[in-house]
Motif scaffolding. Structure first.
Motif, PDB file in Angstrom:
ATOM      1  N   ASN A 216       0.801  -1.217   0.000  1.00  0.00           N
ATOM      2  CA  ASN A 216       0.000   0.000   0.000  1.00  0.00           C
ATOM      3  C   ASN A 216       0.843   1.280   0.000  1.00  0.00           C
ATOM      4  N   ILE A 217       1.978   1.302   0.685  1.00  0.00           N
ATOM      5  CA  ILE A 217       2.799   2.530   0.746  1.00  0.00           C
ATOM      6  C   ILE A 217       3.432   2.817  -0.612  1.00  0.00           C
ATOM      7  N   VAL A 218       4.080   1.819  -1.186  1.00  0.00           N
ATOM      8  CA  VAL A 218       4.732   2.011  -2.499  1.00  0.00           C
ATOM      9  C   VAL A 218       3.693   2.287  -3.570  1.00  0.00           C
ATOM     10  N   GLY A 286      15.564   4.349  -5.681  1.00  0.00           N
ATOM     11  CA  GLY A 286      15.863   4.214  -4.266  1.00  0.00           C
ATOM     12  C   GLY A 286      16.777   3.037  -3.981  1.00  0.00           C
ATOM     13  N   GLY A 287      17.186   2.940  -2.732  1.00  0.00           N
ATOM     14  CA  GLY A 287      18.066   1.857  -2.317  1.00  0.00           C
ATOM     15  C   GLY A 287      17.307   0.774  -1.577  1.00  0.00           C
ATOM     16  N   MET A 288      17.771  -0.468  -1.727  1.00  0.00           N
ATOM     17  CA  MET A 288      17.125  -1.603  -1.081  1.00  0.00           C
ATOM     18  C   MET A 288      17.238  -1.534   0.445  1.00  0.00           C
ATOM     19  N   ASP A 289      18.350  -1.000   0.928  1.00  0.00           N
ATOM     20  CA  ASP A 289      18.617  -1.026   2.369  1.00  0.00           C
ATOM     21  C   ASP A 289      17.726  -0.091   3.181  1.00  0.00           C
ATOM     22  N   SER A 290      17.027   0.839   2.511  1.00  0.00           N
ATOM     23  CA  SER A 290      16.128   1.744   3.238  1.00  0.00           C
ATOM     24  C   SER A 290      14.708   1.655   2.696  1.00  0.00           C
ATOM     25  N   GLY A 291      14.412   0.605   1.907  1.00  0.00           N
ATOM     26  CA  GLY A 291      13.101   0.465   1.281  1.00  0.00           C
ATOM     27  C   GLY A 291      12.028  -0.015   2.239  1.00  0.00           C
ATOM     28  N   ILE A 292      10.778   0.077   1.783  1.00  0.00           N
ATOM     29  CA  ILE A 292       9.628  -0.336   2.583  1.00  0.00           C
ATOM     30  C   ILE A 292       9.441  -1.852   2.474  1.00  0.00           C
ATOM     31  N   HIS A 293       9.240  -2.519   3.616  1.00  0.00           N
ATOM     32  CA  HIS A 293       8.992  -3.962   3.620  1.00  0.00           C
ATOM     33  C   HIS A 293       7.839  -4.269   4.564  1.00  0.00           C
ATOM     34  N   SER A 294       7.477  -5.533   4.689  1.00  0.00           N
ATOM     35  CA  SER A 294       6.265  -5.918   5.422  1.00  0.00           C
ATOM     36  C   SER A 294       6.319  -5.551   6.898  1.00  0.00           C
ATOM     37  N   ALA A 352      -3.302   3.013   5.133  1.00  0.00           N
ATOM     38  CA  ALA A 352      -2.310   2.325   5.959  1.00  0.00           C
ATOM     39  C   ALA A 352      -2.318   2.811   7.401  1.00  0.00           C
ATOM     40  N   GLY A 353      -3.215   3.714   7.713  1.00  0.00           N
ATOM     41  CA  GLY A 353      -3.249   4.238   9.074  1.00  0.00           C
ATOM     42  C   GLY A 353      -2.042   5.119   9.335  1.00  0.00           C
ATOM     43  N   GLY A 354      -1.646   5.226  10.595  1.00  0.00           N
ATOM     44  CA  GLY A 354      -0.468   6.011  10.930  1.00  0.00           C
ATOM     45  C   GLY A 354      -0.789   7.417  11.367  1.00  0.00           C
ATOM     46  N   VAL A 355       0.194   8.006  12.021  1.00  0.00           N
ATOM     47  CA  VAL A 355       0.054   9.371  12.537  1.00  0.00           C
ATOM     48  C   VAL A 355       1.219  10.202  12.018  1.00  0.00           C
TER      49      VAL A 355
END
Length: 813
Positions: A216-218, A286-294, A352-355
């Protein structure tokens, strides 16, 4: 069409398969009273659920064709489909059972209609100059202009929440060190998000546009990119160190990109980095090391604008082209950067919710507003060839979101910030013509002074020259006006130290290597301080990075290529232009004022270039060793005589260009002005470029031919009286041109002198300055009225001898 035969059904009955423990036997209803028997292996449904049934004939991604078949003895009239079998699953939705739809969806409805997969999709190619149309909103704005319909500007999908944050915050700073390359950087942290599958509507929207759902974020960042044209990027906040820095990479650093490439950085790439190292290539990937994951819980969303040339250079360097780099390399307006970040925040909260963190970053050195472009009605008429409507022009410009001020038959137009391609008045004229309709412009030829036309005198002169040369056995060459600076410098004899001066516009260097009479009369009249070449700002390749300053290098390449292909004899000419920048010119308005008012002007000169190599061979040919220099000299004289230019002379010059033989070089003076040079190829060049045949080059300023009429020689009847020959021999200083004596003989003898030929030259090995040589001239004499008697010829010979000896520094042998 590729997902037809998919229908929404209600599961009416579910029971265990009589012959298999892991299968269910279901009865599903697509329409009232119409049921289908289905064997299903999924366990995530129950009676009353709504699902998607793939009927026999459906072809699912794979491809996988659905047929009626028996499974463990029971007939299955189709298949209840999962989201992955429909090709709509994200990376986190594999093996999750069949797709369960909301209860409100009516059974019997076509699935493609329900989710929008039966929509009409327009695949539109956008020209490189229209970066503003690389989004749905941009295209809507363009259609609003063309169709004259109001544009609905969305403020946001929802309002971002700014309630109190109950979770521990991670302090994060943002620093932009390269503000010229990153014109605006905005971002905000969002805490406690739930990373998971996107809702079906978002998946379908991305599927229609060629994107694969990730999470959902990506998906939200991709959705915003396509909808509003602003690339976004989301980082896992917990993987960042201290602060985000926009700066160059450090030589030797490595970045593992999102497409699983490990690239080594050189220190020239603009990066998004933290205190530890690079996180992304700015505007590219972007870089894999700072990407969005589950397992990501906290994110930082970036919305920025980067300088197009920097993104284009980095993308090309690593051969990485993404949807972000495609847009950034063409230009993204910085006006809406923050607004689209707010839209993304709202969608993230919704899906995705969140504040969000109350602190919002917006680093922006706001650019100056584009200036007004002045344009007159006459400009439109001159460019389009029709009488324009200034009212319509104003209307179209306003529909393009331009600010317009009308003053009688003149206007001032300020383009909007998102139209990078509207910079000069010609751009506005082009937009008016495009929007009003090219079909409304009548098919008439608009004659401009720079374009040749049938009745243009200069064009006639050049055409007559070309026809004459074609009759003389020359072929016409047509070369690009661009040339390789490296080859041009090499051919003209510019060394490394001279080359740098040449680039800086040192006129002395140019005049040493190219005869100065080929340049503008402005220079010879000393109105300009110096001249310099014209370099291409954005060349297609290194072979075309400079405008040529002489026709000789291009013609030499033509001859060289011909010789390589076995053509050992040839004659070429070219009617073209040379280009240069005239520096330090005082215009008439400021002639008496200081150098601060001196200007630079681009100039071009019309030239006629020649090259000849080899001689026609054969058993009966006696002139195979004849110098090509004489062939060029003859054809140049032929052109002069055809235009009635008889007052000319060939003079030797010790300051020959490097590419010609220093002892086989002459300059042509016509009516006291130097207009051409001629010379054999320097033997050093012949050895360097492996030219094994004799070669000569010539170049002529064609300006002297303009304004003159082509002289048509009337037919002259043959004389019935005999031809007589007489020989004269003189002792002539070695540095005195024999051609001057030939011309003197013709002038003194008058019309009875049909021709003067030099048939013998003898010189000793003397090296002193007073050394002389013996030159013998043969006079071909014939009268149209009488037979030339011996007495008459004797008197003529005595007269010629006496007059020539008195006029020239020669003696009778």
């Amino acid at each position: 069409k590729h997902i037809s035969h998919l229908v929404i059904v209600e599961i009416k009955e579910k029971k265990k398969h009589p012959s298999a423990d892991r299968l269910s036997l279901c009865q599903v209803e697509s329409q009232k009273g119409k049921r289908h028997s289905i064997v299903c292996g999924a366990t995530n449904f129950q009676e009353g659920d709504k699902a998607v049934l793939a009927l026999p004939g459906a072809i699912l991604p794979g491809p996988f064709e659905i047929k009626t078949r028996k499974i463990r003895g029971e007939t299955s009239e189709g298949m209840l489909a999962s989201i992955s079998e429909l090709g709509l699953a994200s990376s986190e939705e594999e093996n999750q059972g069949i797709l369960i739809l909301p209860e409100s969806v009516p059974a019997g409805m076509d699935f493609a209609s329900y989710v929008g997969l039966n929509d009409i999709i327009f695949d539109i190619d956008i020209t490189p100059n229209r970066a503003d149309c690389l989004s749905h909103f941009g295209l809507a704005r363009e259609l609003s202009c063309i169709l004259n319909r109001p544009l609905s500007v969305e403020r946001s999908e929802a309002n971002a929440s700014h309630k109190t944050i109950d979770v521990p915050q991670k302090a994060l700073g943002v620093e932009v060190k390269q503000k010229t390359l990153c014109t605006r950087y905005t971002g905000r942290a969002i805490y406690n998000v739930t990373v998971g599958p996107s809702p079906l509507w978002l998946k379908i929207a991305l599927e229609n546009l060629g994107f694969k759902s990730i999470n959902n974020i990506v998906d939200i960042t991709n959705y915003c990119l396509i909808r509003w044209g602003q690339p976004l990027h989301a980082f896992d906040l917990d993987l960042l160190q201290e602060k985000i820095i926009v700066d160059f990479s450090k030589k030797g650093e490595k970045l593992n990109t999102l497409d699983n490439q490990e690239i080594q950085l050189t220190g020239e790439e603009l990066c998004i980095r933290d205190t530890k190292g690079p996180l992304a290539l700015a505007g590219v990937i972007g870089g894999m090391d700072s990407g969005i994951h589950s397992k990501t819980k906290n994110i930082f969303v970036e919305s920025a604008c980067f300088e197009p040339s920097q993104v284009r250079r980095t993308s090309k360097k690593f051969n990485i082209e993404t949807d972000s780099s495609y847009r950034f390399s063409r230009g993204v307006s910085s006006e809406n950067t923050l607004g689209i970040l707010h839209k993304a925040e709202a969608l993230i909260q919704e899906l995705a919710g969140g504040v969000p963190d109350p602190k919002e970053y917006d680093i922006w050195e706001k650019p100056e507003q584009p200036g007004f472009i002045e344009i007159a009605k006459e400009d439109l008429k001159r460019r389009l060839g029709v009488e324009p409507s200034f009212k319509k022009f104003q209307n179209w410009m306003e529909r393009l979101h331009c600010e317009v001020k009308i003053h009688d038959e003149k206007a001032e137009v300020r383009p909007p910030s998102f139209r990078f391609d509207l910079d000069i008045k010609e751009d506005l004229i082009e937009e008016y013509a495009r929007l009003e309709g090219y079909d409304k412009i009548p098919e008439t030829i608009t004659y401009l002074s720079d374009f040749p036309r049938k009745d243009q005198k200069e064009h006639k002169v050049l055409l007559q020259v070309a026809n004459t040369l074609a009759h003389e056995g020359f072929y016409q060459a047509i070369n690009h006006s661009f040339i390789s600076e490296k080859f041009s410098n090499s051919f003209l004899g510019l060394k490394e130290d001279s080359s740098s001066a040449y680039q800086k516009g040192n006129a002395d260097v140019l005049k040493d290597k190219i005869p100065s009479f080929l340049w503008s009369e402005l220079l010879t009249e000393k109105k300009g301080k110096d001249i310099s070449p014209v370099f291409i700002q954005n060349p297609l390749s290194a072979e075309y990075n400079m405008m040529r300053v002489s026709l000789a290098p291009s013609l030499f390449k033509n001859a060289q290529q011909s010789i390589r292909h076995g053509c050992l004899q040839g004659r070429l000419f070219e009617l073209g232009k040379i280009f240069y920048l005239l520096n330090g010119v005082k215009t008439e308005k400021y002639l008496s004022q200081s150098d601060s008012h001196q200007q630079s002007f681009y100039r071009e000169n019309g030239q006629l270039g020649f090259i000849a190599w080899g001689q026609e061979g054969g058993l009966w040919k006696k002139d195979k060793d004849r110098l090509c220099l004489y062939d060029l000299k003859t054809v140049v004289q032929t052109i002069l005589e055809l235009f009635g230019l008889s007052d000319y002379e060939w003079i030797s010059d010790e300051s020959s260009p490097d590419f010609v033989h220093p002892c086989q070089y002459m300059i042509l003076k016509v009516e006291g002005k130097e207009i051409a040079y001629i010379g054999s190829l320097n033997p050093v060049y012949a050895e360097k470029y492996k030219i094994r045949v004799n070669m000569a080059l010539a170049e002529m300023n064609t300006q002297i031919l303009f304004g003159r009429d082509f002289v048509k020689k009337p037919f002259q009847g043959l004389s019935p009286f005999p031809v007589v020959e007489r020989d004269l021999s003189f002792l002539v200083p070695k540095d005195f041109p024999a051609g001057n004596i030939s011309k003197g003989i013709k002038n003194l003898a008058g019309s009875i002198c049909r021709a003067v030929q030099i048939f013998d030259i003898y010189e000793s090995k003397q090296t002193d300055k007073e050394a002389v040589r013996s030159v013998s001239f043969r006079l071909i004499l014939q009268s149209d009225n009488k037979t030339l008697t011996e007495e008459y010829l004797k008197k003529l010979q005595n007269k010629l001898t006496k007059e020539l000896v008195s006029q020239y520094p020669i003696k009778l042998r």
